[in-house]
Scaffold this active site. Structure first.
Site, PDB file in Angstrom:
ATOM      1  CG  HIS A 121      -2.056   0.957   1.087  1.00 29.47           C
ATOM      2  ND1 HIS A 121      -1.976   2.268   1.499  1.00 29.47           N
ATOM      3  CD2 HIS A 121      -3.303   0.798   0.575  1.00 29.47           C
ATOM      4  CE1 HIS A 121      -3.135   2.878   1.247  1.00 29.47           C
ATOM      5  NE2 HIS A 121      -3.948   2.010   0.682  1.00 29.47           N
ATOM      6  CG  HIS A 122       1.675   4.980  -2.948  1.00 30.61           C
ATOM      7  ND1 HIS A 122       2.818   5.597  -2.468  1.00 30.61           N
ATOM      8  CD2 HIS A 122       1.719   5.136  -4.302  1.00 30.61           C
ATOM      9  CE1 HIS A 122       3.503   6.101  -3.477  1.00 30.61           C
ATOM     10  NE2 HIS A 122       2.872   5.830  -4.592  1.00 30.61           N
ATOM     11  CB  SER A 123      -0.483   4.526   3.447  1.00 30.33           C
ATOM     12  OG  SER A 123      -0.642   3.147   3.730  1.00 30.33           O
TER      13      SER A 123
END
Length: 511
Positions: A176-178
């Site tokens: 996930h890009h977070s």
């Protein structure tokens, strides 16, 4: 083949502590633990940064996909043992993202025990299947139809022991890009690798050298400095005006590559093509440019020929020339070109991060520039590279990337996540595509002892129907496309056009 379904439900801290499948500790036990998997201590629990929180907004629920080709079959037990000693020592990979229940949807990192069985997925595959390349392509594309369950740290590794045209097996990271931007995540993954020729050595990544200017005298040196400062300020002002105009009203031309509204929710098709990095270097050296200039020129040429074919569907193919082709006049087609604004900490710093605290800058620290692609047919293929060099040289003489980063941060802090999401969504929907060029290792590397044949990173979940990434590795350059098939129904043809464009440019140099 079905992949694990991701649940979008967001739970409170109490629900996740009692229900999560990847942890066996209670809230009390968690508070008593000072360190979990080498990650955050309980006292160090912290909220997600605004940039990380942005990637949980519905229109920006982005994931990074990193496809790694292996020259041998992958031993899952060896990989799991390696992950325990490397990646799981990084705080973000052994922490949950927990919503704390405020009206703004604030979230924070909560350390947890990681059950690798929930993260390392090894499907039972038929080694004699028909069309293994198509199976792998479909498998990875199916990942874009699902999300990772928030009840575990937001990363997965799929190990596919099936032989393809380029590899004996594949590892597919989905992150996930977070957890971080593409630069920090790819650097962290490379920090988990070692040189095959020297198993104790980290990969070598080339460092961009800044060329200094030489002046014949003090007067001309001062004059050049003042003139350079003037152009830097002017270019930055122009770029900032274009940034705000794009946010408000300035849209790209509606072309076949432009995504329809809601394209961020559509499944993506991921394809890649490997070409010779030596061919790109040949053009670079002959034209006194950079590798980035060459790949931007190749991209412009490939897109121009692809678009010319799409606009000429149903017409007799009589050959396209600069004066006679199927392209409409004055096509505005721009890319958001991602720029890493952090001082490069190097792979060693990220490797150290998995053992102890370092000064390496983690997180999402990316600005971006709006890069226009001139869609046209050129009789001389070298004109594509010359035009790309002129554009990128101008962009280098601007603080556009730095300002877009700070503007985004200011909007986040002053107006909140929702406002920042609206601004970012408008920028992307008013442009056509995303582009990145990532420098990879100079020598062959192994992922926990498995020699790698290629690297192919990409991203999905943002409002673009077309994303192109370039990734170098030893003497190869891998072109990775992530497309919405409604906009690009023939991505392999587009790969052909990009490969053919490089050949035409190289042949023009040789002649």
């Amino acid at each position: 083949m079905d992949v694990a379904e991701g649940l979008r439900s967001r739970k409170t801290l109490k629900a996740i502590v009692t229900e999560r499948s990847c942890s066996n500790i209670t809230t009390t036990e968690m508070k008593q633990q000072k360190v979990v998997n080498g990650g955050l201590t309980e006292e160090e629990e912290e909220p997600l940064s605004p940039s990380a929180r942005l990637f949980h907004e519905p229109h920006f629920n982005c994931y990074i996909i990193a496809i790694m080709g292996s020259k041998t079959k992958i031993n899952s037990d060896v990989v799991k043992a390696g992950l325990v000693n490397t990646l799981l020592k990084h705080p973000r990979f052994c922490s949950l993202q927990v919503e704390v229940g405020t009206k703004d949807g604030e979230m924070k990192w909560v350390p947890t025990k990681v059950n690798l069985e929930n993260h390392v997925i090894v499907p039972d595959l038929d080694p004699n299947m028909d069309s293994p390349d198509q199976f792998v392509e479909d498998y990875i594309s199916n990942l874009s139809r699902t999300k990772i369950d928030l009840s575990k740290p937001l990363w997965e590794l799929h190990l596919l022991n099936v032989k393809t045209a380029e590899a004996e097996a594949l590892g597919v990271f989905r992150i996930h890009h977070s957890l971080g931007d593409g630069t920090s995540l790819m650097s962290l993954l490379l920090a988990c690798t070692r040189q095959t020729a020297n198993p104790e050595a980290l990969p070598t990544i080339p460092v961009t050298k800044r060329s200094g200017s030489k002046n014949s005298g003090r007067f001309w040196g001062i004059f050049a400095a003042i003139w350079g400062f003037f152009w830097l300020v002017w270019n930055t002002l122009v770029d900032i005006v274009m940034f705000f105009a794009t946010t408000m009203f300035l849209k790209d031309t509606e072309t076949p590559l432009k995504g329809a509204p809601g394209v961020e929710f559509a499944p993506k098709r991921f394809v890649h093509r490997t070409v010779s990095l030596d061919d790109i270097k040949l053009v670079k050296n002959a034209m006194n440019t950079t590798i980035n200039d060459v790949v931007l020129g190749v991209t412009t040429a490939g897109l121009s020929h692809y678009m010319n074919r799409r606009y000429g569907e149903g017409k007799k193919d009589e050959g396209a020339t600069e004066k006679k082709n199927n392209l409409p006049k004055n096509i505005r087609l721009r890319s958001t070109l991602l720029v890493n604004i952090r001082p490069s900490g190097g792979i060693q710093a990220l490797a150290d991060m998995m053992d102890e605290k370092t000064d390496a800058k983690w997180g999402n620290l990316l600005g971006y520039v709006l890069f226009p692609f001139t869609i046209s047919i050129r009789d001389n293929p070298l004109d594509y590279v010359r035009e790309a060099k002129a554009l990128i040289d101008r962009k280098k003489n601007s603080y556009e990337a730095l300002y877009t980063y700070f503007i985004s941060e200011i909007v986040l802090k002053l107006f909140g996540i929702k406002a920042a999401a609206v601004v970012s969504h408008k920028i992307l929907t008013h442009t056509t595509m995303s582009f990145s060029n990532v420098v990879g290792p100079l020598e062959e590397i192994g992922f926990y002892g498995h020699p790698m044949a290629f690297l192919a990173p990409t991203v999905y979940g943002h409002p673009h129907a077309f994303t192109i990434n370039y990734q170098s590795y030893v003497n190869k350059m891998t072109i990775v496309l992530a497309v919405d098939e409604n906009a690009v129904p023939d991505p392999h043809q587009l790969c052909d056009d990009l490969e053919e464009s490089l050949k035409l440019i190289k042949d023009a140099i040789v002649k």
